[in-house]
Scaffold this motif. Structure first.
Motif, PDB file in Angstrom:
ATOM      1  N   ASP A  88      17.623 -22.749 -20.385  1.00 16.92           N
ATOM      2  CA  ASP A  88      16.064 -23.409 -20.187  1.00 16.92           C
ATOM      3  C   ASP A  88      15.304 -23.157 -21.418  1.00 16.92           C
ATOM      4  O   ASP A  88      14.127 -23.389 -21.178  1.00 16.92           O
ATOM      5  CB  ASP A  88      15.754 -22.874 -18.996  1.00 16.92           C
ATOM      6  N   LEU A  89      15.822 -22.455 -22.337  1.00 19.68           N
ATOM      7  CA  LEU A  89      14.946 -21.819 -23.488  1.00 19.68           C
ATOM      8  C   LEU A  89      14.567 -23.377 -24.410  1.00 19.68           C
ATOM      9  O   LEU A  89      15.296 -24.176 -24.572  1.00 19.68           O
ATOM     10  CB  LEU A  89      15.737 -21.092 -24.482  1.00 19.68           C
ATOM     11  N   MET A  90      13.226 -23.350 -24.434  1.00 19.95           N
ATOM     12  CA  MET A  90      12.654 -24.531 -25.339  1.00 19.95           C
ATOM     13  C   MET A  90      12.342 -24.112 -26.733  1.00 19.95           C
ATOM     14  O   MET A  90      12.147 -22.852 -27.119  1.00 19.95           O
ATOM     15  CB  MET A  90      11.602 -25.135 -24.465  1.00 19.95           C
ATOM     16  N   PRO A  91      12.258 -25.221 -27.673  1.00 19.73           N
ATOM     17  CA  PRO A  91      11.951 -25.103 -28.854  1.00 19.73           C
ATOM     18  C   PRO A  91      10.550 -24.087 -29.038  1.00 19.73           C
ATOM     19  O   PRO A  91      10.457 -23.341 -29.958  1.00 19.73           O
ATOM     20  CB  PRO A  91      11.949 -26.253 -29.475  1.00 19.73           C
ATOM     21  N   SER A  92       9.507 -24.489 -28.280  1.00 17.91           N
ATOM     22  CA  SER A  92       8.280 -23.847 -28.690  1.00 17.91           C
ATOM     23  C   SER A  92       8.406 -22.157 -28.108  1.00 17.91           C
ATOM     24  O   SER A  92       7.528 -21.416 -28.362  1.00 17.91           O
ATOM     25  CB  SER A  92       7.587 -24.550 -27.481  1.00 17.91           C
ATOM     26  N   ASP A  93       9.418 -21.939 -27.080  1.00 14.41           N
ATOM     27  CA  ASP A  93       9.583 -20.561 -26.932  1.00 14.41           C
ATOM     28  C   ASP A  93      10.051 -19.545 -28.033  1.00 14.41           C
ATOM     29  O   ASP A  93       9.858 -18.483 -28.020  1.00 14.41           O
ATOM     30  CB  ASP A  93      10.772 -20.443 -25.708  1.00 14.41           C
ATOM     31  N   ILE A  94      10.685 -20.279 -29.007  1.00 16.42           N
ATOM     32  CA  ILE A  94      11.215 -19.757 -30.104  1.00 16.42           C
ATOM     33  C   ILE A  94       9.847 -19.929 -31.511  1.00 16.42           C
ATOM     34  O   ILE A  94       9.453 -18.706 -32.074  1.00 16.42           O
ATOM     35  CB  ILE A  94      12.406 -20.461 -30.691  1.00 16.42           C
ATOM     36  N   LEU A  95       9.467 -21.140 -31.771  1.00 17.55           N
ATOM     37  CA  LEU A  95       8.765 -21.338 -32.686  1.00 17.55           C
ATOM     38  C   LEU A  95       7.195 -20.882 -32.501  1.00 17.55           C
ATOM     39  O   LEU A  95       6.454 -20.390 -33.411  1.00 17.55           O
ATOM     40  CB  LEU A  95       8.908 -22.696 -33.272  1.00 17.55           C
ATOM     41  N   GLY A  96       6.877 -21.064 -31.028  1.00 20.46           N
ATOM     42  CA  GLY A  96       5.335 -21.010 -30.867  1.00 20.46           C
ATOM     43  C   GLY A  96       4.626 -22.471 -30.487  1.00 20.46           C
ATOM     44  O   GLY A  96       5.225 -23.381 -30.684  1.00 20.46           O
ATOM     45  N   THR A  97       3.256 -22.359 -29.979  1.00 20.67           N
ATOM     46  CA  THR A  97       2.945 -23.577 -29.513  1.00 20.67           C
ATOM     47  C   THR A  97       1.259 -23.507 -29.700  1.00 20.67           C
ATOM     48  O   THR A  97       0.860 -22.351 -29.972  1.00 20.67           O
ATOM     49  CB  THR A  97       3.175 -23.799 -28.177  1.00 20.67           C
ATOM     50  N   SER A  98       0.941 -24.530 -29.862  1.00 22.14           N
ATOM     51  CA  SER A  98      -0.736 -24.517 -30.061  1.00 22.14           C
ATOM     52  C   SER A  98      -1.394 -24.696 -28.520  1.00 22.14           C
ATOM     53  O   SER A  98      -0.937 -25.595 -27.650  1.00 22.14           O
ATOM     54  CB  SER A  98      -1.033 -25.958 -30.610  1.00 22.14           C
ATOM     55  N   ILE A  99      -2.249 -23.813 -28.279  1.00 23.86           N
ATOM     56  CA  ILE A  99      -2.926 -23.564 -27.272  1.00 23.86           C
ATOM     57  C   ILE A  99      -4.482 -23.875 -27.305  1.00 23.86           C
ATOM     58  O   ILE A  99      -5.065 -23.445 -28.318  1.00 23.86           O
ATOM     59  CB  ILE A  99      -2.803 -22.181 -26.718  1.00 23.86           C
ATOM     60  N   PHE A 100      -5.092 -24.514 -26.472  1.00 24.64           N
ATOM     61  CA  PHE A 100      -6.610 -24.939 -26.526  1.00 24.64           C
ATOM     62  C   PHE A 100      -7.357 -23.680 -26.199  1.00 24.64           C
ATOM     63  O   PHE A 100      -7.285 -23.253 -25.059  1.00 24.64           O
ATOM     64  CB  PHE A 100      -6.919 -26.188 -25.822  1.00 24.64           C
ATOM     65  N   ASN A 101      -8.308 -23.310 -27.055  1.00 27.55           N
ATOM     66  CA  ASN A 101      -9.159 -22.197 -26.866  1.00 27.55           C
ATOM     67  C   ASN A 101     -10.383 -22.825 -26.577  1.00 27.55           C
ATOM     68  O   ASN A 101     -11.214 -23.673 -27.113  1.00 27.55           O
ATOM     69  CB  ASN A 101      -9.215 -21.488 -28.413  1.00 27.55           C
ATOM     70  N   ARG A 126      24.266 -20.637 -25.914  1.00 23.96           N
ATOM     71  CA  ARG A 126      24.003 -20.760 -24.393  1.00 23.96           C
ATOM     72  C   ARG A 126      22.758 -21.663 -24.542  1.00 23.96           C
ATOM     73  O   ARG A 126      22.507 -22.120 -23.352  1.00 23.96           O
ATOM     74  CB  ARG A 126      23.490 -19.431 -23.855  1.00 23.96           C
ATOM     75  N   ALA A 127      22.010 -21.886 -25.548  1.00 25.89           N
ATOM     76  CA  ALA A 127      20.939 -22.468 -25.420  1.00 25.89           C
ATOM     77  C   ALA A 127      21.368 -24.002 -25.846  1.00 25.89           C
ATOM     78  O   ALA A 127      22.406 -24.465 -26.486  1.00 25.89           O
ATOM     79  CB  ALA A 127      19.582 -22.384 -26.400  1.00 25.89           C
ATOM     80  N   PRO A 128      20.703 -25.370 -25.334  1.00 25.56           N
ATOM     81  CA  PRO A 128      20.941 -26.429 -25.574  1.00 25.56           C
ATOM     82  C   PRO A 128      20.513 -27.080 -27.281  1.00 25.56           C
ATOM     83  O   PRO A 128      19.850 -26.195 -27.866  1.00 25.56           O
ATOM     84  CB  PRO A 128      19.958 -27.422 -24.823  1.00 25.56           C
ATOM     85  N   ALA A 129      21.420 -28.097 -27.352  1.00 30.10           N
ATOM     86  CA  ALA A 129      21.208 -28.606 -29.036  1.00 30.10           C
ATOM     87  C   ALA A 129      19.611 -28.515 -29.436  1.00 30.10           C
ATOM     88  O   ALA A 129      19.338 -28.227 -30.467  1.00 30.10           O
ATOM     89  CB  ALA A 129      21.773 -29.774 -29.154  1.00 30.10           C
ATOM     90  N   LYS A 130      18.692 -29.164 -28.749  1.00 30.21           N
ATOM     91  CA  LYS A 130      17.349 -29.296 -29.299  1.00 30.21           C
ATOM     92  C   LYS A 130      16.674 -27.786 -29.548  1.00 30.21           C
ATOM     93  O   LYS A 130      15.967 -27.594 -30.370  1.00 30.21           O
ATOM     94  CB  LYS A 130      16.488 -29.789 -28.170  1.00 30.21           C
ATOM     95  N   THR A 131      17.188 -26.814 -28.654  1.00 33.38           N
ATOM     96  CA  THR A 131      16.520 -25.425 -28.812  1.00 33.38           C
ATOM     97  C   THR A 131      17.362 -24.872 -30.268  1.00 33.38           C
ATOM     98  O   THR A 131      16.794 -24.385 -31.095  1.00 33.38           O
ATOM     99  CB  THR A 131      16.861 -24.514 -27.766  1.00 33.38           C
ATOM    100  N   GLN A 132      18.696 -25.001 -30.395  1.00 35.14           N
ATOM    101  CA  GLN A 132      19.245 -24.684 -31.688  1.00 35.14           C
ATOM    102  C   GLN A 132      18.904 -25.389 -32.919  1.00 35.14           C
ATOM    103  O   GLN A 132      18.589 -24.735 -33.824  1.00 35.14           O
ATOM    104  CB  GLN A 132      20.808 -24.921 -31.482  1.00 35.14           C
ATOM    105  N   ALA A 133      18.491 -26.594 -32.663  1.00 30.62           N
ATOM    106  CA  ALA A 133      17.858 -27.274 -33.959  1.00 30.62           C
ATOM    107  C   ALA A 133      16.794 -26.890 -34.334  1.00 30.62           C
ATOM    108  O   ALA A 133      16.032 -27.091 -35.791  1.00 30.62           O
ATOM    109  CB  ALA A 133      18.047 -28.845 -33.476  1.00 30.62           C
TER     110      ALA A 133
END
Length: 330
Positions: A88-101, A126-133
């Motif tokens: 269930d790991l998403m790319p943003s869990d690795i790279l980070g994400t933009s949060i509104f302040n 264990r993570a899907p292709a989009k997260t590996q990518a």
């Protein structure tokens, strides 16, 4: 007959490798406090650091893949991140994400765990292709593009990833493009009986002491960058460059292989053989250095034909056959 006091001429390097060799020895000593055996894995991981390359560590559970990578990171005064890959790991869990302040009414980029120096990815398949990518850009270019903005990574940036080759349920095989970004694929086997006895003795004597607490830092980020520059200056003759090119070219015209290695593999062999020469105290590459690194560099970059796979051939066996058929430069 007249006696002479002349001493034979001693070999001296054109590049001073004394500090580098001492640092490598200290790293091995620190790891040796906990890790028993696994000398090939440790050597290849150290070479990976010196050659500024990533490593994929493959082996059955419990053979110290993750522990070794963690302890190796502990021997360096650099930032360390461990990312457990899950379905269930998403790319943003690795790279980070933009949060509104709300206070500033602007989006702020919150960096993910990939913004570190040494990143240990546990169970990468264990993570899907989009997260590996999500790792493609950072591994190849040492940068991450988020919302159109390039974020340069601090040096050093090294990815150590582990995977289990046996259990395939719930896993996502790494694509060739992903595998090609790893300098080495390191296969980790079981220890010998003697080594396993020593492992048991060590665990018994340490009692409740945490393994990472007994390993001391040896290098800092500046020293690592300095030694990586030293490796680039290691001498390699033109005939050895042709030797490397011949090995890699043979994988593309080999009847046992469906897919051969790319020029990235040639560069990887050259860089790894330079580091192999340096940790052995030489400022020049020999054919033996190339032979030693060829298998871990190529084993994950080539694909056997279905017929050879059914016959029980392995990528490692094919690489060794190729090396045997190509004339060694003199």
């Amino acid at each position: 007959m007249e006696e002479t006091n002349e001493k034979p001429l001693e070999f001296s390097n054109r590049i001073d490798l004394k500090d580098l060799q001492e640092a490598v020895q200290k790293i091995k000593e620190e790891l040796g406090k906990v890790i028993i055996g696994q000398n090939e894995m440790i050597d290849l991981l150290i070479i990976s650091i010196l050659a500024n390359g990533h490593s994929l560590i493959e082996g059955v559970p419990g053979v110290a893949k993750t522990v070794t990578a963690k302890l190796l990171a502990k021997t360096m005064k650099v930032d360390f991140s461990r990312i457990q890959f899950t379905p269930d790991l998403m790319p943003s869990d690795i790279l980070g994400t933009s949060i509104f302040n709300v206070k500033t009414s602007e989006f702020e980029f919150k960096k993910g765990p990939i913004f570190s120096n040494i990143i240990l990815i546990d169970e990468i398949n264990r993570a899907p292709a989009k997260t590996q990518a999500a790792l493609f850009e950072v591994m190849a270019e040492r940068q991450i593009t988020i919302d159109g903005i390039e974020n340069k990574m601090q040096s050093p940036l090294l990815v150590f990833a582990t995977q289990n080759p046996i259990e395939q349920e719930g896993t996502y095989a790494l694509p060739e493009a992903q595998l090609d970004r790893f300098l080495f694929k390191i296969n980790v086997g079981y220890p010998t009986v003697e080594e396993e006895v020593t492992i048991l003795e060590g665990h018994h004597q340490r009692k409740s002491t945490i393994a990472t607490d007994i390993v001391e830092p040896v290098l800092n980020a500046e020293q690592i960058s300095e030694y990586q520059e030293v490796i680039k200056g290691i001498i390699i003759e033109n005939n050895l460059l042709k030797y490397i090119a011949s090995i890699v070219n043979n994988t593309r015209n080999n009847g046992n292989l469906y897919l051969g290695a790319s020029p990235r593999a040639s560069i990887a062999i050259m860089n790894a053989s330079k580091a192999m020469a340096a940790i052995n105290g030489r400022d020049f590459v020999t054919p033996d250095d190339i032979k030693k690194v060829a298998v871990p560099v190529l084993r994950h970059r080539i694909i056997l034909t279905p017929e050879r796979e059914m016959e029980g051939f392995t990528a490692e066996k094919v690489v060794l056959q190729i090396i045997e058929t190509i004339e060694i430069p003199r």
